[in-house]
Enzyme design. Structure first.
Site, mmCIF file in Angstrom:
data_model
loop_
_atom_site.group_PDB
_atom_site.id
_atom_site.type_symbol
_atom_site.label_atom_id
_atom_site.label_comp_id
_atom_site.label_asym_id
_atom_site.label_seq_id
_atom_site.Cartn_x
_atom_site.Cartn_y
_atom_site.Cartn_z
ATOM 1 N N GLY A 45 13.306 -28.102 11.303
ATOM 2 C CA GLY A 45 13.939 -29.397 11.512
ATOM 3 C C GLY A 45 15.378 -29.474 11.059
ATOM 4 N N LEU B 25 6.802 8.900 5.700
ATOM 5 C CA LEU B 25 7.062 9.215 7.105
ATOM 6 C C LEU B 25 8.545 9.397 7.368
ATOM 7 C CD1 LEU B 25 7.673 8.048 10.226
ATOM 8 C CD2 LEU B 25 5.906 9.754 9.831
ATOM 9 N N ALA C 69 5.078 0.603 5.905
ATOM 10 C CA ALA C 69 6.306 -0.066 6.334
ATOM 11 C C ALA C 69 6.049 -0.973 7.529
ATOM 12 C CB ALA C 69 7.370 0.973 6.680
ATOM 13 N N ASN D 25 -1.467 6.909 7.822
ATOM 14 C CA ASN D 25 -2.105 7.808 6.857
ATOM 15 C C ASN D 25 -2.876 7.057 5.776
ATOM 16 O OD1 ASN D 25 -0.097 6.829 5.196
ATOM 17 N ND2 ASN D 25 0.891 8.812 4.828
ATOM 18 N N ALA E 213 -2.108 5.001 3.378
ATOM 19 C CA ALA E 213 -1.651 5.042 1.981
ATOM 20 C C ALA E 213 -0.144 4.788 1.885
ATOM 21 C CB ALA E 213 -1.964 6.399 1.367
ATOM 22 N N GLU F 88 3.900 7.381 -3.311
ATOM 23 C CA GLU F 88 3.434 6.873 -4.597
ATOM 24 C C GLU F 88 2.087 7.494 -4.978
ATOM 25 O OE1 GLU F 88 4.937 4.989 -2.298
ATOM 26 O OE2 GLU F 88 6.739 4.597 -3.486
ATOM 27 N N ASP G 164 10.405 14.456 0.321
ATOM 28 C CA ASP G 164 10.751 13.464 -0.698
ATOM 29 C C ASP G 164 9.702 13.418 -1.799
ATOM 30 O OD1 ASP G 164 13.108 12.797 0.504
ATOM 31 O OD2 ASP G 164 12.421 10.889 1.322
#
Length: 570
Positions: free
Chosen positions: A30, A395, A444, A469, A471, A475, A543
């Site tokens: 609004g 990924l 993600a 996957n 997960a 981590e 990573d």
């Protein structure tokens, strides 16, 4: 600008259109309704989304790909707070972006009105400009100032924020103050390259034995002079996520697979519009050794952060590169061609080995495919001319190595996962003649999964590929290695394809690598489309192995952290 709608909202819409804005990403409410309807009346397309954060992400990507200012329109209160993550990402990425919103009518301000929050105070640390325009007569100059700041005239480009009380949007704007000067698009004014610095840069680079060039945001529109400098100097080259695709992978200077080795061996480093942030070890001598730096940038934050250059040039990057090449004239560079040839040969060997390993990566003990099998199939079917949006943690680590694309978008230096689907939608709208493929982890994807509804409603020809996957795998790896147990980082192997189909999107779930090629072809032919591909959670990414999730004290990666400690003597 002599439109029939004399309201402030009508003026804002006309100004945006005059400045070349053809699409606004928005979620209605609004407090912004007068502006919403005025934008529609001006013929500016509204891409209505499911979350304000996604609206800002889309505006960010759309502006970057079109070379214009991206515009997001969000409503008051939670609309603005939802948008703040997107504003923060644009802030770190230095992306020209305008976020517009509303506040309660002036008679209700400060009285406990619906969705009354101090937006400007919340946003100001992340914005190049943040202001509430309450007085109708000040709107033309105020909005012009905001648009000018967004493109970085007089400073760094980035997000700006402007809101208006709803009664101000409805108020009449006197025709006399609609000055033609506010229609003029502002281009960034950059100083000309300093002649003394240009000669010094040419001398340093042309006398170096092992020159390395690293590009970033500032190099995106400097492809031709950058390639010419690489050809003339014979330097080796590393891109970053901010500039992937600027120099083709086939160029003989590209040595991405030898990143660690070349960084440690270079004796001269040229940065082109790139901060020396955590992704480049802050430029530390512990990692870069005794290399001398030449730094070129069109904004000071990319010129003097963390490590000063022996030569620094504040100017348009394309112009600076061109004049450095010109200053070298016909001078023969001192580049060690054996060194560069050896690096390129080792790079090519590693790339070939990786490609073969990706194609033949074995399934895990549970029969789930390796993520590299998915990436290899995508590379083959989508090709290198596509726009690829890579998103996620684990990924993204695989994709950064395993995929090549002419245009690349990712979460950026903020590590803002969840951008995948919104960026992909914006990319497909900005570049309708190109294939756009989003490759995202399942974690993600979940941040903005509802935007598949946006893609369907607006018939956006994007392909979303979810590597599922089950997960938050980086981590999970970190917890298993350091703590010996896993807690709060497992997900389901959810059926994302079923969800996509519920919103009317073509979708398939793929469990076996041999089914990938046909599934990708079917999805490309039926965009918007989603492929939910079950992949192994046990394949370790680079990573995960590097220690990035551990967050070392001094550097982002374990190896760099150890080198930094040794260099400091600690």
């Amino acid at each position: 600008m002599n439109g029939s709608d004399r309201s402030v909202a009508g003026y804002v819409a006309r100004l945006l259109k005059a400045r070349g804005v053809d699409r606004v990403f928005a979620l209605c409410g609004g407090h912004i309704m007068p502006l919403w309807m005025a934008i529609d009346s001006e013929g500016i397309a509204i891409v209505d989304v499911r979350d304000e954060r996604a609206a800002v992400y889309m505006a960010h990507a759309y502006g970057e790909l079109r070379g214009t200012i991206g515009v997001a329109l969000v409503t008051a209160g939670p609309g603005v707070t939802n948008a703040i993550t997107g504003i923060a990402n644009a802030h770190v990425a230095r992306a020209p972006l305008v976020v517009l919103s509303g506040v309660p009518p002036r008679p209700q301000e400060g009285r406990g009105a619906l969705q009354d929050l101090p937006h400007v105070e919340l946003v100001r640390p992340l914005a190049r400009y943040a202001r509430t325009l309450r007085e109708p007569a000040l709107v033309p100059a105020g909005l012009d100032d905001a648009l000018t700041c967004a493109v970085g005239e007089g400073g760094e480009p980035g997000p700006v924020y402007v809101d208006f009380p709803t009664d101000t949007l409805r108020a009449e704007l006197p025709a006399a103050i609609e000055l033609a000067e506010h229609l003029q698009p502002h281009r960034r004014l950059r100083p000309a390259p300093n002649a003394v610095a240009v000669r010094a840069a040419a001398d340093l680079l042309w006398t170096a034995r092992r020159p390395l060039v690293i590009s970033g945001r500032g190099a995106r529109r400097a492809a031709a002079p950058l390639v010419e400098l690489l050809d003339r100097l014979g330097a080796v080259y590393l891109d970053t996520g901010e500039s992937r695709g600027v120099v083709p992978d086939e160029h003989p200077a590209v040595v991405a697979a030898m990143r660690g080795k070349v960084i440690g061996e270079a004796d001269a480093v040229l940065t082109v519009g790139r901060r020396l942030d955590f992704q480049l070890a802050y430029g530390s001598p512990a990692v870069f050794g005794a290399a001398r730096f030449v730094r070129i940038a069109d904004t000071p934050s990319e010129l003097r952060d963390n490590r000063r250059g022996s030569v620094e040039i504040l100017a348009d990057c394309a112009e600076a590169l061109a004049v450095i090449v010109a200053a070298a004239e016909d001078r023969k560079p001192a580049t060690d061609r054996a060194w560069t040839a050896g690096l390129r040969a080792q790079h090519a060997e590693r790339v070939a080995k990786l490609a073969a390993a990706m194609r033949n990566a074995p399934d895990d003990a549970d029969g789930r495919m390796h993520p590299n099998r998915l990436l290899a199939a995508l590379q083959q079917r989508v090709g290198r001319d596509a726009i690829v949006v890579a998103d996620g943690g684990d990924l993204l680590s695989f994709a950064r190595v395993g995929l090549s694309a002419a245009t690349w978008l990712d979460p950026g230096p903020l590590g803002c996962i969840g951008i995948g689907t919104p960026f992909g939608i914006a990319a497909a709208l900005a570049c309708p003649d190109r294939t756009v493929c989003v490759v995202t982890g399942d974690g993600a994807f979940g941040f903005n999964a509802m935007e598949i509804d946006t893609a369907v409603r607006h018939r956006v020809p994007v392909l979303v590929v979810v590597a599922n996957n089950g997960a938050w795998q980086i981590e999970v790896d970190d917890q298993e290695r350091r703590f010996g147990r896993v807690t709060g980082t497992r997900l389901q192997f959810a059926d994302h394809a079923a969800m996509a189909r519920a919103f009317g999107m073509y979708a398939e779930r793929v469990d076996h690598a041999e089914d990938l090629a046909a599934a990708i072809d079917r999805a490309l032919a039926r965009r918007p489309a989603l492929l939910d591909v079950v992949v192994s959670p046990t394949a370790p990414s680079s990573d995960a192995r590097s220690g990035l999730a551990r967050v070392p004290d001094l550097q982002a990666l374990d190896a760099w952290d150890e080198a930094e400690r040794a260099w400091r003597g600690s």
